[in-house]
Design a protein around this motif. Structure first.
Motif, short mmCIF file in Angstrom:
data_model
loop_
_atom_site.label_atom_id
_atom_site.label_comp_id
_atom_site.label_asym_id
_atom_site.label_seq_id
_atom_site.Cartn_x
_atom_site.Cartn_y
_atom_site.Cartn_z
N LEU A 18 -47.43 -12.40 6.25
CA LEU A 18 -46.70 -11.79 6.45
C LEU A 18 -45.23 -11.54 6.83
O LEU A 18 -44.33 -12.50 7.61
CB LEU A 18 -46.60 -10.38 7.07
CG LEU A 18 -46.11 -9.05 7.05
CD1 LEU A 18 -45.87 -8.57 6.03
CD2 LEU A 18 -45.83 -8.07 8.44
N CYS A 26 -36.89 -6.85 1.92
CA CYS A 26 -38.28 -6.58 1.59
C CYS A 26 -38.89 -7.26 2.55
O CYS A 26 -39.54 -8.42 2.75
CB CYS A 26 -39.08 -5.78 0.48
SG CYS A 26 -39.17 -7.28 -0.69
N HIS A 27 -40.40 -6.85 3.41
CA HIS A 27 -41.18 -8.11 3.86
C HIS A 27 -42.35 -8.01 2.50
O HIS A 27 -42.16 -7.24 1.46
CB HIS A 27 -42.66 -6.88 4.31
CG HIS A 27 -42.02 -6.90 6.06
ND1 HIS A 27 -41.23 -5.98 6.24
CD2 HIS A 27 -41.59 -7.63 7.08
CE1 HIS A 27 -40.78 -5.85 7.38
NE2 HIS A 27 -41.07 -7.43 8.13
N LEU A 29 -46.29 -9.88 1.11
CA LEU A 29 -47.98 -10.95 1.70
C LEU A 29 -47.44 -11.83 0.87
O LEU A 29 -48.03 -11.88 -0.01
CB LEU A 29 -48.67 -9.56 1.48
CG LEU A 29 -49.49 -9.90 2.26
CD1 LEU A 29 -49.46 -10.63 4.38
CD2 LEU A 29 -50.72 -8.79 2.49
N LYS A 37 -45.22 -7.83 -3.16
CA LYS A 37 -44.27 -7.48 -2.56
C LYS A 37 -44.18 -6.21 -1.90
O LYS A 37 -45.37 -5.21 -2.74
CB LYS A 37 -42.90 -7.20 -3.50
CG LYS A 37 -41.61 -6.63 -3.24
CD LYS A 37 -41.16 -6.65 -3.73
CE LYS A 37 -39.57 -5.87 -3.85
NZ LYS A 37 -38.36 -6.35 -4.90
N LEU A 38 -44.14 -5.62 -0.58
CA LEU A 38 -44.22 -4.65 0.47
C LEU A 38 -43.29 -3.38 0.26
O LEU A 38 -42.05 -3.80 0.39
CB LEU A 38 -45.01 -4.91 1.26
CG LEU A 38 -46.00 -5.78 1.17
CD1 LEU A 38 -46.17 -6.22 2.99
CD2 LEU A 38 -47.64 -5.07 1.09
N ASN A 39 -44.15 -1.84 0.07
CA ASN A 39 -42.47 -0.89 0.50
C ASN A 39 -42.47 -1.13 2.02
O ASN A 39 -43.28 -1.68 2.31
CB ASN A 39 -43.16 -0.03 -0.84
CG ASN A 39 -44.16 0.55 0.26
OD1 ASN A 39 -44.15 0.43 1.84
ND2 ASN A 39 -44.72 1.71 -0.07
N ALA A 42 -45.53 0.40 4.09
CA ALA A 42 -46.19 -0.73 4.30
C ALA A 42 -46.05 -2.42 5.66
O ALA A 42 -47.38 -2.71 6.13
CB ALA A 42 -46.91 -1.73 2.67
N GLY A 43 -44.88 -2.88 4.56
CA GLY A 43 -44.62 -3.57 5.50
C GLY A 43 -44.01 -3.19 6.74
O GLY A 43 -44.93 -4.05 8.27
N ALA A 83 -55.48 -1.46 2.02
CA ALA A 83 -55.60 -2.90 2.32
C ALA A 83 -57.25 -3.72 2.93
O ALA A 83 -57.31 -4.77 2.39
CB ALA A 83 -54.76 -2.90 3.95
N TRP A 88 -56.66 -8.04 2.14
CA TRP A 88 -55.72 -8.67 2.89
C TRP A 88 -55.32 -8.10 4.20
O TRP A 88 -55.08 -8.98 5.45
CB TRP A 88 -54.12 -7.19 2.96
CG TRP A 88 -53.27 -7.74 0.96
CD1 TRP A 88 -53.89 -8.19 0.22
CD2 TRP A 88 -52.83 -6.29 0.83
NE1 TRP A 88 -52.75 -6.99 -0.80
CE2 TRP A 88 -52.83 -6.48 -1.03
CE3 TRP A 88 -52.09 -5.35 1.26
CZ2 TRP A 88 -52.44 -5.46 -1.45
CZ3 TRP A 88 -51.73 -4.48 0.07
CH2 TRP A 88 -51.35 -4.37 -1.27
#
Length: 90
Positions: A18, A26-27, A29, A37-39, A42-43, A83, A88
């Protein structure tokens, strides 16, 4: 009924990392085959997934950071289930 146990201490799956991506704002993974691409939510959740902290501790931390947000525990559990299903986390 959640499949994630609040006493578990999830960790990112081996080969996943991460990181904050300034260009994406954004964060993300990262994994050998690509990038997710995480919102923001989620990040923030995955940022607390370290293999040491329990699910209950993650929920407690996020509840303290965002007081008054209803249903945060169910949202965290639901995300962690996704996840896990996406491989993940383990």
């Amino acid at each position: 009924m959640s499949l994630i146990d609040r006493q578990q201490s999830p960790a990112l799956r081996r080969g996943f990392r991460l990181q904050w991506e300034p260009r994406q704002d954004c964060h993300v993974l990262l994994y050998p085959e690509g990038m997710i691409k995480l919102n923001a939510s989620a990040g923030q959740i995955l940022d607390l997934v370290d293999g040491q902290r329990s699910v209950a501790a993650i929920i407690d931390r996020l509840s303290a950071n965002f007081p008054g947000v209803p249903g945060i525990d169910e949202d965290v559990l639901a995300f962690l289930e996704v996840a896990h299903a996406q491989f993940w986390i383990e």
